[in-house]
Design an enzyme around this catalytic site. Structure first.
Site, short mmCIF file in Angstrom:
data_model
loop_
_atom_site.label_atom_id
_atom_site.label_comp_id
_atom_site.label_asym_id
_atom_site.label_seq_id
_atom_site.Cartn_x
_atom_site.Cartn_y
_atom_site.Cartn_z
N HIS A 1 10.22 13.14 51.37
CA HIS A 1 9.21 12.10 51.62
C HIS A 1 8.32 12.70 52.70
O HIS A 1 8.75 12.92 53.82
CB HIS A 1 9.94 10.84 52.10
CG HIS A 1 9.04 9.78 52.67
ND1 HIS A 1 8.97 8.51 52.14
CD2 HIS A 1 8.20 9.78 53.73
CE1 HIS A 1 8.11 7.79 52.85
NE2 HIS A 1 7.64 8.52 53.82
N HIS B 1 15.34 2.85 44.18
CA HIS B 1 16.12 2.25 45.26
C HIS B 1 16.91 1.09 44.68
O HIS B 1 16.31 0.12 44.22
CB HIS B 1 15.19 1.77 46.38
CG HIS B 1 14.43 2.89 47.02
ND1 HIS B 1 14.90 3.57 48.12
CD2 HIS B 1 13.26 3.49 46.69
CE1 HIS B 1 14.03 4.53 48.45
NE2 HIS B 1 13.04 4.50 47.58
N LEU B 2 18.21 1.23 44.66
CA LEU B 2 19.05 0.16 44.10
C LEU B 2 19.63 -0.72 45.22
O LEU B 2 20.32 -1.68 44.95
CB LEU B 2 20.15 0.74 43.21
CG LEU B 2 19.64 1.54 42.00
CD1 LEU B 2 20.80 2.02 41.14
CD2 LEU B 2 18.67 0.71 41.16
N ARG B 3 19.33 -0.36 46.46
CA ARG B 3 19.58 -1.22 47.64
C ARG B 3 21.05 -1.49 47.95
O ARG B 3 21.34 -2.31 48.82
CB ARG B 3 18.85 -2.57 47.50
CG ARG B 3 17.35 -2.45 47.32
CD ARG B 3 16.69 -1.77 48.48
NE ARG B 3 15.22 -1.89 48.44
CZ ARG B 3 14.41 -1.01 49.00
NH1 ARG B 3 14.89 0.05 49.62
NH2 ARG B 3 13.10 -1.19 48.95
N HIS C 1 6.84 11.06 45.48
CA HIS C 1 5.66 10.17 45.44
C HIS C 1 4.38 10.75 46.05
O HIS C 1 3.88 10.28 47.08
CB HIS C 1 5.97 8.82 46.06
CG HIS C 1 6.75 8.83 47.34
ND1 HIS C 1 6.38 9.55 48.43
CD2 HIS C 1 7.90 8.20 47.68
CE1 HIS C 1 7.26 9.35 49.40
NE2 HIS C 1 8.19 8.54 48.96
N ASP D 1 9.74 5.21 42.10
CA ASP D 1 9.99 4.78 43.47
C ASP D 1 10.21 3.26 43.50
O ASP D 1 9.76 2.56 44.41
CB ASP D 1 8.84 5.19 44.41
CG ASP D 1 9.18 4.98 45.88
OD1 ASP D 1 10.36 4.73 46.19
OD2 ASP D 1 8.26 5.04 46.72
N ASP E 1 14.55 10.15 52.03
CA ASP E 1 13.46 9.33 51.51
C ASP E 1 13.31 8.00 52.26
O ASP E 1 14.27 7.33 52.58
CB ASP E 1 13.66 9.03 50.03
CG ASP E 1 12.54 8.15 49.50
OD1 ASP E 1 11.38 8.41 49.83
OD2 ASP E 1 12.83 7.18 48.78
N GLY F 1 6.62 -1.27 49.57
CA GLY F 1 7.34 -0.99 48.33
C GLY F 1 6.98 -1.94 47.21
O GLY F 1 6.66 -3.10 47.43
N HIS G 1 12.08 -5.75 47.08
CA HIS G 1 12.21 -6.53 48.31
C HIS G 1 12.27 -8.00 47.93
O HIS G 1 11.60 -8.42 46.98
CB HIS G 1 11.00 -6.31 49.23
CG HIS G 1 10.93 -4.94 49.83
ND1 HIS G 1 11.86 -4.49 50.75
CD2 HIS G 1 10.07 -3.92 49.63
CE1 HIS G 1 11.55 -3.25 51.10
NE2 HIS G 1 10.48 -2.87 50.43
#
Ligand SMILES: [Zn+2]
Length: 447
Positions: free
Chosen positions: A193, A76-78, A246, A320, A166, A339, A324
């Site tokens: 997911h 997750h590169l957000r 995952h 994964d 996901d 996460g 945050h």
């Protein structure tokens, strides 16, 4: 790798001298000199057999290991929308520091990557900012709403590496069935997911003895495994290709093994944290960095994941990586977002907890850390003459305390924080260019 994007870097001219080269897929496991010319592996020879050409930098590989670079099919590169947690630059910097030469970003961003314009603008941003090649998945349903399918064929055309909602399951079987039918047109893998929200409820950790002791609401293993069984059935019926993200529970490993045995095109991944930690860790400290979805489960589940990696039921290791911001995690356990970050610690965690004690062979771990490339139809990195250099150089003797010197990632929510891990990445060459180099790495000299 034309569906991957990154900022172009000058191609490397590099001689790595005398490193133990381990490429299980190429059948290499011995000391070699490896010469990279103009970003390509130009020569592989006995130690001290290759002369450094003019202008090539020489790296001392003695006592160190050289692997094909790692590929992560689940990060997750957000970006867009949550750049305070991570962005293309910081996320790919973290990846390169972990030995990764390519990563695949998930579409649960803001806005969701559910249309060609969003995808194309992200790809353009990656060509400006990403330090290593990045690929993007698009969502299965619009806005991750679970109701209306995205334009899958158009998204595939625009370069989506696969499709996933996901962060959420595809709750309605009929919608997933339709996606599997469109997959015939669009191609590309559908990644899932797996979680039944009616079973997960308000759970914040694995449902078991530990949740009972702590008085916290649990997420049962069957929340994952029942949906895997349903989706394997759908994929078998529609002859579609699915990948399970995952994996965390013993029942899930069994469901995948069973589906594989009857010929369903199904693959699966497991994360370093599910392979090395259990819910018991929460008894020591109710640390929000140990809160993720799926949750850390029991020792029995962890053993099933290890067995699944060994017997091939689980195809690859994926982090994964889920950054945050600190203030988001510094709240009571029940309220914290799910996460953990993972790109910078993946190899070291698995090496320390599973390879050093003799649970998993090193060559299997090296293989599984890049095997995820295959599921998104990308070439597997190889230490082979004529290949683009996708390599990582590591010192397996050296150890470090996770977080002691901060992180390359913008976020600090690493579930391994404070642990002493062995196996340090010294340099990463991705798509022919040096993407990461540890400051302490001794350079023998530049000719
Ligand atoms: Zn994820």
């Amino acid at each position: 790798m034309s569906r991957l994007d990154h900022r172009a870097q000058p191609p490397a001219d590099l001689l790595i001298r005398g490193a133990r080269v381990l490429d299980p897929r190429e059948g290499i496991d011995r000391e070699h000199d490896v010469l990279v010319r103009d970003g390509e592996i130009a020569e592989i020879g006995a130690p001290n057999s290759i002369d450094a050409p003019d202008g090539a930098e020489v790296l001392d590989g003695e006592g160190r290991h050289l692997f094909p670079g790692f590929v992560d099919p689940h990060v997750h590169l957000r970006t867009p929308g949550q750049e305070h947690k991570e962005d293309l630059d910081s996320g790919t910097r973290a990846a390169a520091a972990g030995g990764y030469v390519a990563v695949v970003a998930m579409p649960n961003t803001d806005p969701t990557v559910d249309s060609a314009p969003v995808l194309l603008s992200l790809r353009e941003a990656a060509r400006r900012e990403a330090r290593i090649p990045v690929g993007f998945m698009a969502s299965i349903t619009r806005g991750l709403g679970g109701e209306a399918l995205t334009e899958m064929a158009e998204l595939a055309q625009a370069g989506a590496l696969g499709f996933t909602d996901d962060g959420k399951p595809v709750h309605r079987a009929g919608i997933l069935r339709k996606a599997l039918q469109y997959q015939r047109l669009a191609g590309r893998v559908i990644c899932l997911h797996e979680e039944d929200p009616t079973l997960s409820g308000r759970g914040v950790m694995h449902e078991g003895e530990v949740s009972a002791r702590l008085g916290l609401a649990g997420i049962p293993s069957i929340s994952e495994s029942t949906l895997i069984a349903r989706d394997a059935s759908l994929a078998g019926y529609e002859d579609g290709r699915i990948h399970i993200q995952h994996l965390s529970a013993r029942e899930s490993v069994a469901a995948i093994a069973e589906a594989k045995a009857r010929g369903v095109k199904i693959t699966a991944e497991a994360s370093p944290h599910h392979l090395t930690l259990t819910h018991e860790a929460l008894l020591e400290r109710l640390d929000t960095r140990l809160k993720m979805n799926p949750p850390l489960r029991s020792e029995d589940d962890r053993q099933a994941l290890i067995a699944g990696l060994l017997d091939g039921t689980i195809d690859c290791i994926a982090t994964d990586h889920a950054p945050h911001a600190r203030e988001e995690k510094e709240v009571p356990f029940e309220e914290a977002p799910m996460g953990t970050t993972g790109l910078e610690t993946a190899f070291a965690a698995v090496y320390t907890e599973l390879v050093l004690p003799g649970v998993l062979p090193l060559e299997l771990v090296v293989d599984k850390l890049s095997a995820g490339a295959a599921l998104v139809d990308l070439p597997l990195p190889a230490v082979r003459r004529g290949e683009p250099a996708n390599l990582c150089l590591l010192d397996l003797e050296s150890s470090f305390e996770v977080g002691e010197a901060g992180y390359e990632s913008r976020s600090e929510n690493c579930c391994f924080a404070g642990r002493r891990l062995h196996g340090r990445v010294l340099a990463t060459v991705a798509a022919g260019a040096v993407a990461y180099r540890r400051r302490a790495l001794s350079v023998v000299g530049a000719a």
